[in-house]
Enzyme design. Structure first.
Site, PDB file in Angstrom:
ATOM      1  N   HIS A 308       0.852  -1.185   0.000  1.00  0.00           N
ATOM      2  CA  HIS A 308       0.000   0.000   0.000  1.00  0.00           C
ATOM      3  C   HIS A 308       0.883   1.227   0.000  1.00  0.00           C
ATOM      4  O   HIS A 308       1.951   1.213   0.612  1.00  0.00           O
ATOM      5  CB  HIS A 308      -0.900   0.007   1.248  1.00  0.00           C
ATOM      6  N   ASP A 366      -7.924  -5.532   0.114  1.00  0.00           N
ATOM      7  CA  ASP A 366      -8.432  -6.354  -0.987  1.00  0.00           C
ATOM      8  C   ASP A 366      -7.994  -7.807  -0.933  1.00  0.00           C
ATOM      9  O   ASP A 366      -8.454  -8.616  -1.729  1.00  0.00           O
ATOM     10  CB  ASP A 366      -7.993  -5.745  -2.324  1.00  0.00           C
TER      11      ASP A 366
HETATM   12  N1  ACO Z   1       4.211  -7.435  -4.856  1.00  0.00           N
HETATM   13  C1  ACO Z   1       5.554  -7.429  -5.009  1.00  0.00           C
HETATM   14  N2  ACO Z   1       6.328  -6.355  -4.808  1.00  0.00           N
HETATM   15  C2  ACO Z   1       5.724  -5.219  -4.441  1.00  0.00           C
HETATM   16  C3  ACO Z   1       4.330  -5.153  -4.258  1.00  0.00           C
HETATM   17  C4  ACO Z   1       3.561  -6.325  -4.476  1.00  0.00           C
HETATM   18  N3  ACO Z   1       2.253  -6.316  -4.322  1.00  0.00           N
HETATM   19  N4  ACO Z   1       3.986  -3.901  -3.886  1.00  0.00           N
HETATM   20  C5  ACO Z   1       5.130  -3.205  -3.844  1.00  0.00           C
HETATM   21  N5  ACO Z   1       6.186  -4.002  -4.166  1.00  0.00           N
HETATM   22  C6  ACO Z   1       7.601  -3.649  -4.181  1.00  0.00           C
HETATM   23  C7  ACO Z   1       7.933  -2.696  -5.325  1.00  0.00           C
HETATM   24  O1  ACO Z   1       8.310  -3.410  -6.480  1.00  0.00           O
HETATM   25  C8  ACO Z   1       9.078  -1.911  -4.736  1.00  0.00           C
HETATM   26  O2  ACO Z   1      10.212  -2.722  -4.774  1.00  0.00           O
HETATM   27  P1  ACO Z   1      11.701  -2.049  -4.957  1.00  0.00           P
HETATM   28  O3  ACO Z   1      11.870  -1.130  -3.788  1.00  0.00           O
HETATM   29  O4  ACO Z   1      12.623  -3.203  -4.979  1.00  0.00           O
HETATM   30  O5  ACO Z   1      11.649  -1.303  -6.262  1.00  0.00           O
HETATM   31  C9  ACO Z   1       8.696  -1.766  -3.264  1.00  0.00           C
HETATM   32  O6  ACO Z   1       7.852  -2.897  -2.977  1.00  0.00           O
HETATM   33  C10 ACO Z   1       7.970  -0.476  -2.922  1.00  0.00           C
HETATM   34  O7  ACO Z   1       6.762  -0.446  -3.643  1.00  0.00           O
HETATM   35  P2  ACO Z   1       6.220   0.815  -4.435  1.00  0.00           P
HETATM   36  O8  ACO Z   1       6.067   0.450  -5.872  1.00  0.00           O
HETATM   37  O9  ACO Z   1       7.040   2.035  -4.116  1.00  0.00           O
HETATM   38  O10 ACO Z   1       4.814   0.986  -3.793  1.00  0.00           O
HETATM   39  P3  ACO Z   1       3.732   1.994  -4.272  1.00  0.00           P
HETATM   40  O11 ACO Z   1       3.353   2.798  -3.088  1.00  0.00           O
HETATM   41  O12 ACO Z   1       4.128   2.750  -5.490  1.00  0.00           O
HETATM   42  O13 ACO Z   1       2.548   1.018  -4.717  1.00  0.00           O
HETATM   43  C11 ACO Z   1       0.687  -0.391  -4.631  1.00  0.00           C
HETATM   44  C12 ACO Z   1       1.516   0.664  -3.895  1.00  0.00           C
HETATM   45  C13 ACO Z   1       0.267   0.176  -6.022  1.00  0.00           C
HETATM   46  C14 ACO Z   1      -0.584  -0.658  -3.836  1.00  0.00           C
HETATM   47  C15 ACO Z   1       1.535  -1.660  -4.797  1.00  0.00           C
HETATM   48  O14 ACO Z   1       1.904  -2.144  -3.528  1.00  0.00           O
HETATM   49  C16 ACO Z   1       0.788  -2.731  -5.589  1.00  0.00           C
HETATM   50  O15 ACO Z   1       0.789  -2.679  -6.824  1.00  0.00           O
HETATM   51  N6  ACO Z   1       0.150  -3.720  -4.889  1.00  0.00           N
HETATM   52  C17 ACO Z   1      -0.606  -4.750  -5.561  1.00  0.00           C
HETATM   53  C18 ACO Z   1      -1.941  -4.189  -6.032  1.00  0.00           C
HETATM   54  C19 ACO Z   1      -2.914  -3.979  -4.892  1.00  0.00           C
HETATM   55  O16 ACO Z   1      -3.109  -4.831  -4.048  1.00  0.00           O
HETATM   56  N7  ACO Z   1      -3.555  -2.788  -4.904  1.00  0.00           N
HETATM   57  C20 ACO Z   1      -4.583  -2.445  -3.916  1.00  0.00           C
HETATM   58  C21 ACO Z   1      -4.154  -1.269  -3.098  1.00  0.00           C
HETATM   59  S1  ACO Z   1      -5.364  -0.951  -1.853  1.00  0.00           S
HETATM   60  C22 ACO Z   1      -6.611  -0.153  -2.652  1.00  0.00           C
HETATM   61  O17 ACO Z   1      -6.474   0.463  -3.663  1.00  0.00           O
HETATM   62  C23 ACO Z   1      -7.906  -0.260  -2.001  1.00  0.00           C
END
Ligand code: ACO
Length: 430
Positions: A308, A366
């Site tokens: 998140h 979710d």
């Molecule tokens: N699976 C694997 N790796 C992940 C995930 C994941 N679900 N989420 C983040 N990471 C990793 C990123 O690749 C990044 O790695 P790095 O530092 O080696 O480059 C690190 O964790 C930090 O993540 P960010 O991309 O900076 O996180 P951001 O805040 O941009 O994204 C998001 C948040 C979009 C929710 C992301 O975690 C994601 O895509 N999750 C899966 C989709 C999801 O469940 N969305 C629902 C969100 S809740 C809602 O909208 C109600």
């Protein structure tokens, strides 16, 4: 919002400029950079807005490190346990919990608006039967603006209130009809003797051919799911609603914009993606292989329902959702749900894996909601639609707050231009 005694100084070319530091009731202080372009001749660069507060708001507070979510100061777990969705809607819109009398009146007002103009039925016929219900919801919510010309003056508080009521009341009807249309089933008209959640389940599942009774446990679970998704501060779809609204666009158009933003798998589409992912993993033995794929940056695979932008400890909504999941499955007499077993095992493996621990990735709201909704008979394509039904309340509350802000201006981010420098077209030869 008040100015703190502290300020931040920026030194550039031997000249120091002070920027005020502002504080809210809770949360981190912010540097007020509004005068930065005029004083320094520069902008700030913050793609994806990770370090930017775009507005002042009194509606929702999140502390991502502590796993706190408050609506108008009240913790989400207390609201989910003790309030109904319409009470939470009243709270978000008006700032206080309703008294018993206000609750009755608000609920009666919402019920007055649950029907749709008969002309709106015809919009559905324009869609293919296999259209995604989010496409229908986005289109038909936008179309509502064509039905209420007499109440689109956003400078009039009464008209704003009526538009908010109409949206909260009509979006469930549009959502249920989008589902009925995909199935080729007749549209079911709302029943105002039912609660908000009961009525939604009724419009989704009732058929004119037989009696349909809504299970109180499922209605309560649906009510709780709606509460958990009602608002979440300045997320992507809410920011979209605010940005669209900042131009003076009507509220129906703004909420349609929010629905479009919610549709993506990184936001509202995540619970649909979680079920797809669980289906692809198939069984517990395949979890280690899947986790390895997620950790491989070249695979492009993410663990859906994890991570998140703001919560870096746990998502408080996920805990309530997990508990609700067990309650719903018990009510439905589901003793052995392979997807739930798989989700629990996957969560355990991920929470112990250094990749997820180091990046502070935890299950979000979710991760479990898809399993509950599936058990309730809600088809996967309707998951994001249901999220939109709940979030309409948050969107319209945030829109209303923005419009009522003195000195509100159009939102307009800037950019770093990295394209071609100025150049001339070649001269045309005669
Ligand atoms: N699976 C694997 N790796 C992940 C995930 C994941 N679900 N989420 C983040 N990471 C990793 C990123 O690749 C990044 O790695 P790095 O530092 O080696 O480059 C690190 O964790 C930090 O993540 P960010 O991309 O900076 O996180 P951001 O805040 O941009 O994204 C998001 C948040 C979009 C929710 C992301 O975690 C994601 O895509 N999750 C899966 C989709 C999801 O469940 N969305 C629902 C969100 S809740 C809602 O909208 C109600």
């Amino acid at each position: 919002m008040s100015e703190s005694a502290k300020s931040v100084s920026v030194s550039l070319d031997g000249k120091t400029t002070e920027f005020p530091v502002l504080t809210g009731t809770l949360g981190q202080p912010v540097i007020d950079i509004r005068k930065l372009p005029a004083q320094l001749g520069m902008f700030t660069y913050d793609p994806a807005y990770g370090g930017t507060a775009a507005c002042e708001s009194k509606i929702t507070f999140i502390d991502g490190d502590e796993g706190v979510l408050l609506h108008r100061g009240y913790p989400i777990d207390q609201l989910a346990e003790n309030a109904s969705f319409l009470e939470v809607a009243f709270l978000l819109l008006n700032g206080e919990m309703p008294t018993a009398e206000q609750n009755e009146q608000f609920s009666a007002q919402i019920k007055q608006h649950t029907m749709l103009h008969e002309q709106l039925r015809h919009f559905f016929n324009g869609y293919r039967r296999d259209a995604h219900p989010m496409a229908m919801l986005c289109g038909t919510v936008g179309a509502l603006s064509a039905f209420y010309h007499d109440h689109l003056d956003i400078t009039d508080p009464k008209q704003r209130e009526i538009s908010a009521m109409r949206l909260i009341a009509k979006v469930p009807t549009l959502a249920a009809w989008a589902y009925k249309y995909t199935q080729g089933f007749p549209f079911v008209y709302p029943r105002n003797d039912l609660s908000y959640a009961e009525n939604f389940l009724y419009m989704m599942f009732a058929m004119p051919s037989e009696e349909y009774t809504v299970s109180p446990v499922l209605a309560r679970a649906m009510d709780r799911i709606l509460i958990l998704h009602a608002d979440h501060e300045q997320n992507a779809s809410t920011s979209t609603v605010r940005l669209a609204g900042s131009t003076g666009a009507n509220p129906f158009a703004c909420i349609a914009a929010g629905i479009a933003a919610l549709w993506g798998p990184a936001h509202g589409g995540a619970n649909e993606a979680v079920l797809k992912m669980l289906g692809e993993i198939g069984s517990v033995e395949n979890i280690p292989g899947f986790i390895e794929k997620v950790k491989d940056k070249n695979s492009g695979v993410k663990l859906m329902g994890f991570g998140h932008r703001v919560y870096k400890n746990f998502d408080p909504r996920a805990k309530i959702m997990q508990q609700t999941c067990h309650e719903v499955l018990a009510e439905l007499g589901v003793k052995d749900e392979p997807l739930l077993d798989l989700a629990v095992a996957l969560e355990k493996v991920a929470l112990e894996d250094p990749y997820f621990v180091q990046r502070k990735l935890y299950p979000n709201v979710d991760f479990y909601s898809g399993i509950i909704l599936k058990a309730m008979g809600i088809p996967t394509s309707m998951f994001t639609v249901l999220f939109a039904v709940a979030r309409t309340v948050g969107w319209i509350s945030q829109w209303k707050e923005m419009i009522e802000e003195p000195g509100q201006r159009i939102g307009r981010p800037r950019q770093i231009y990295t394209g071609a420098p100025r150049r001339d077209l070649p001269q045309k030869t005669a």
